[in-house]
Motif scaffolding. Structure first.
Motif, PDB file in Angstrom:
ATOM      1  N   ARG A   9     -56.487  50.043 -28.484  1.00  0.00           N
ATOM      2  CA  ARG A   9     -56.735  49.712 -27.081  1.00  0.00           C
ATOM      3  C   ARG A   9     -56.798  48.191 -26.898  1.00  0.00           C
ATOM      4  N   VAL A  10     -56.489  47.763 -25.720  1.00  0.00           N
ATOM      5  CA  VAL A  10     -56.565  46.341 -25.390  1.00  0.00           C
ATOM      6  C   VAL A  10     -57.968  45.818 -25.677  1.00  0.00           C
ATOM      7  N   SER A  11     -58.978  46.593 -25.327  1.00  0.00           N
ATOM      8  CA  SER A  11     -60.364  46.145 -25.504  1.00  0.00           C
ATOM      9  C   SER A  11     -60.741  45.950 -26.971  1.00  0.00           C
ATOM     10  N   GLU A  12     -59.951  46.484 -27.896  1.00  0.00           N
ATOM     11  CA  GLU A  12     -60.230  46.328 -29.317  1.00  0.00           C
ATOM     12  C   GLU A  12     -59.560  45.077 -29.903  1.00  0.00           C
ATOM     13  N   THR A  13     -58.805  44.387 -29.089  1.00  0.00           N
ATOM     14  CA  THR A  13     -58.084  43.191 -29.527  1.00  0.00           C
ATOM     15  C   THR A  13     -58.972  41.969 -29.339  1.00  0.00           C
ATOM     16  N   ASP A  14     -59.044  41.130 -30.368  1.00  0.00           N
ATOM     17  CA  ASP A  14     -59.926  39.969 -30.282  1.00  0.00           C
ATOM     18  C   ASP A  14     -59.164  38.707 -29.875  1.00  0.00           C
ATOM     19  N   GLY A  15     -59.871  37.612 -29.850  1.00  0.00           N
ATOM     20  CA  GLY A  15     -59.339  36.347 -29.361  1.00  0.00           C
ATOM     21  C   GLY A  15     -58.205  35.760 -30.174  1.00  0.00           C
ATOM     22  N   VAL A  16     -58.008  36.211 -31.398  1.00  0.00           N
ATOM     23  CA  VAL A  16     -56.895  35.697 -32.194  1.00  0.00           C
ATOM     24  C   VAL A  16     -55.713  36.659 -32.201  1.00  0.00           C
ATOM     25  N   GLY A  17     -55.793  37.715 -31.367  1.00  0.00           N
ATOM     26  CA  GLY A  17     -54.635  38.568 -31.129  1.00  0.00           C
ATOM     27  C   GLY A  17     -54.485  39.789 -32.009  1.00  0.00           C
ATOM     28  N   HIS A  18     -55.479  40.086 -32.828  1.00  0.00           N
ATOM     29  CA  HIS A  18     -55.378  41.323 -33.612  1.00  0.00           C
ATOM     30  C   HIS A  18     -56.597  42.192 -33.360  1.00  0.00           C
ATOM     31  N   ILE A  19     -56.541  43.435 -33.850  1.00  0.00           N
ATOM     32  CA  ILE A  19     -57.647  44.361 -33.649  1.00  0.00           C
ATOM     33  C   ILE A  19     -58.874  43.827 -34.395  1.00  0.00           C
ATOM     34  N   ASN A  20     -59.985  43.795 -33.698  1.00  0.00           N
ATOM     35  CA  ASN A  20     -61.217  43.237 -34.245  1.00  0.00           C
ATOM     36  C   ASN A  20     -61.715  44.060 -35.437  1.00  0.00           C
ATOM     37  N   ASN A  21     -62.271  43.368 -36.421  1.00  0.00           N
ATOM     38  CA  ASN A  21     -62.753  44.035 -37.633  1.00  0.00           C
ATOM     39  C   ASN A  21     -63.864  45.048 -37.361  1.00  0.00           C
ATOM     40  N   THR A  22     -64.577  44.916 -36.259  1.00  0.00           N
ATOM     41  CA  THR A  22     -65.650  45.866 -35.956  1.00  0.00           C
ATOM     42  C   THR A  22     -65.105  47.203 -35.459  1.00  0.00           C
ATOM     43  N   THR A  23     -63.828  47.267 -35.134  1.00  0.00           N
ATOM     44  CA  THR A  23     -63.210  48.492 -34.645  1.00  0.00           C
ATOM     45  C   THR A  23     -62.883  49.461 -35.775  1.00  0.00           C
ATOM     46  N   LEU A  24     -62.518  48.943 -36.932  1.00  0.00           N
ATOM     47  CA  LEU A  24     -62.057  49.799 -38.018  1.00  0.00           C
ATOM     48  C   LEU A  24     -63.090  50.827 -38.493  1.00  0.00           C
ATOM     49  N   PRO A  25     -64.374  50.497 -38.592  1.00  0.00           N
ATOM     50  CA  PRO A  25     -65.339  51.541 -38.965  1.00  0.00           C
ATOM     51  C   PRO A  25     -65.369  52.702 -37.962  1.00  0.00           C
ATOM     52  N   VAL A  26     -65.163  52.397 -36.694  1.00  0.00           N
ATOM     53  CA  VAL A  26     -65.148  53.441 -35.659  1.00  0.00           C
ATOM     54  C   VAL A  26     -63.928  54.336 -35.845  1.00  0.00           C
ATOM     55  N   TRP A  27     -62.766  53.738 -36.112  1.00  0.00           N
ATOM     56  CA  TRP A  27     -61.549  54.522 -36.348  1.00  0.00           C
ATOM     57  C   TRP A  27     -61.697  55.404 -37.585  1.00  0.00           C
ATOM     58  N   LEU A  28     -62.251  54.848 -38.663  1.00  0.00           N
ATOM     59  CA  LEU A  28     -62.419  55.634 -39.881  1.00  0.00           C
ATOM     60  C   LEU A  28     -63.352  56.817 -39.636  1.00  0.00           C
ATOM     61  N   GLU A  29     -64.429  56.577 -38.908  1.00  0.00           N
ATOM     62  CA  GLU A  29     -65.339  57.671 -38.609  1.00  0.00           C
ATOM     63  C   GLU A  29     -64.660  58.731 -37.740  1.00  0.00           C
ATOM     64  N   ALA A  30     -63.867  58.327 -36.777  1.00  0.00           N
ATOM     65  CA  ALA A  30     -63.145  59.287 -35.920  1.00  0.00           C
ATOM     66  C   ALA A  30     -62.227  60.175 -36.759  1.00  0.00           C
ATOM     67  N   ALA A  31     -61.626  59.612 -37.780  1.00  0.00           N
ATOM     68  CA  ALA A  31     -60.723  60.379 -38.638  1.00  0.00           C
ATOM     69  C   ALA A  31     -61.469  61.372 -39.534  1.00  0.00           C
ATOM     70  N   ARG A  32     -62.776  61.247 -39.627  1.00  0.00           N
ATOM     71  CA  ARG A  32     -63.584  62.184 -40.425  1.00  0.00           C
ATOM     72  C   ARG A  32     -63.976  63.438 -39.647  1.00  0.00           C
ATOM     73  N   ASN A  33     -63.622  63.517 -38.373  1.00  0.00           N
ATOM     74  CA  ASN A  33     -64.032  64.658 -37.551  1.00  0.00           C
ATOM     75  C   ASN A  33     -63.692  66.017 -38.156  1.00  0.00           C
ATOM     76  N   PRO A  34     -62.507  66.216 -38.753  1.00  0.00           N
ATOM     77  CA  PRO A  34     -62.245  67.533 -39.357  1.00  0.00           C
ATOM     78  C   PRO A  34     -63.224  67.881 -40.484  1.00  0.00           C
ATOM     79  N   ILE A  35     -63.701  66.874 -41.192  1.00  0.00           N
ATOM     80  CA  ILE A  35     -64.670  67.111 -42.267  1.00  0.00           C
ATOM     81  C   ILE A  35     -66.036  67.431 -41.667  1.00  0.00           C
ATOM     82  N   PHE A  36     -66.425  66.686 -40.633  1.00  0.00           N
ATOM     83  CA  PHE A  36     -67.690  66.988 -39.956  1.00  0.00           C
ATOM     84  C   PHE A  36     -67.691  68.431 -39.453  1.00  0.00           C
ATOM     85  N   LYS A  37     -66.541  68.874 -38.932  1.00  0.00           N
ATOM     86  CA  LYS A  37     -66.412  70.219 -38.360  1.00  0.00           C
ATOM     87  C   LYS A  37     -66.605  71.294 -39.435  1.00  0.00           C
TER      88      LYS A  37
END
Length: 135
Positions: A9-37
């Protein structure tokens, strides 16, 4: 291996033009949803079983807005009551991050870990990380 596709998302892009490092833990956790289920089929927090013990991320390459990313999640190790996950984030065929997460199957009511049930263990075994000599 579990695979999740995420659209940056645009909101995940930081001032130097790439996805902010704080976003990646959220993405990794989202990908764990099948395991949580597997552990909590109804997603009820009252019956939640997966308690995180450790997480780490190695940032390998920049990620940019405008191109989807693929998040791959493998089960690296299954213990009596815990499991270790190995994760990768790829964009345009390039590995951009590697992650590790350790969870325990936890009974909140009794305040203690419990063995991973056989039916869940069998499902997890289908997603074992099997690349020799890596990570």
């Amino acid at each position: 291996m579990y695979k999740t596709i995420i659209e940056p998302r645009v909101s995940e892009t930081d001032g130097v033009g790439h996805i902010n490092n704080t976003t990646l833990p959220v993405w990794l956790e989202a990908a764990r949803n099948p395991i949580f289920k597997l552990f909590t089929p109804d997603d009820s927090f009252a019956d939640w079983r997966m308690i995180i013990l450790h997480t780490s991320i190695d940032y390998v390459s920049q990620i940019y807005f405008g191109t989807n990313v693929d998040v791959y999640t493998w089960v690296k190790r299954i213990g009596k009551s815990s499991l270790e996950l190995y994760e990768e984030i790829h964009q345009s065929g390039t590995i951009c991050a590697r992650g590790k997460a350790i969870y325990v199957n936890y009974n909140k009511e009794e305040q203690k870990p419990e063995p991973i049930p056989t039916r869940i263990r069998k499902e997890l075994e289908e997603h074992l990380y099997e690349r020799e000599g890596e990570h």
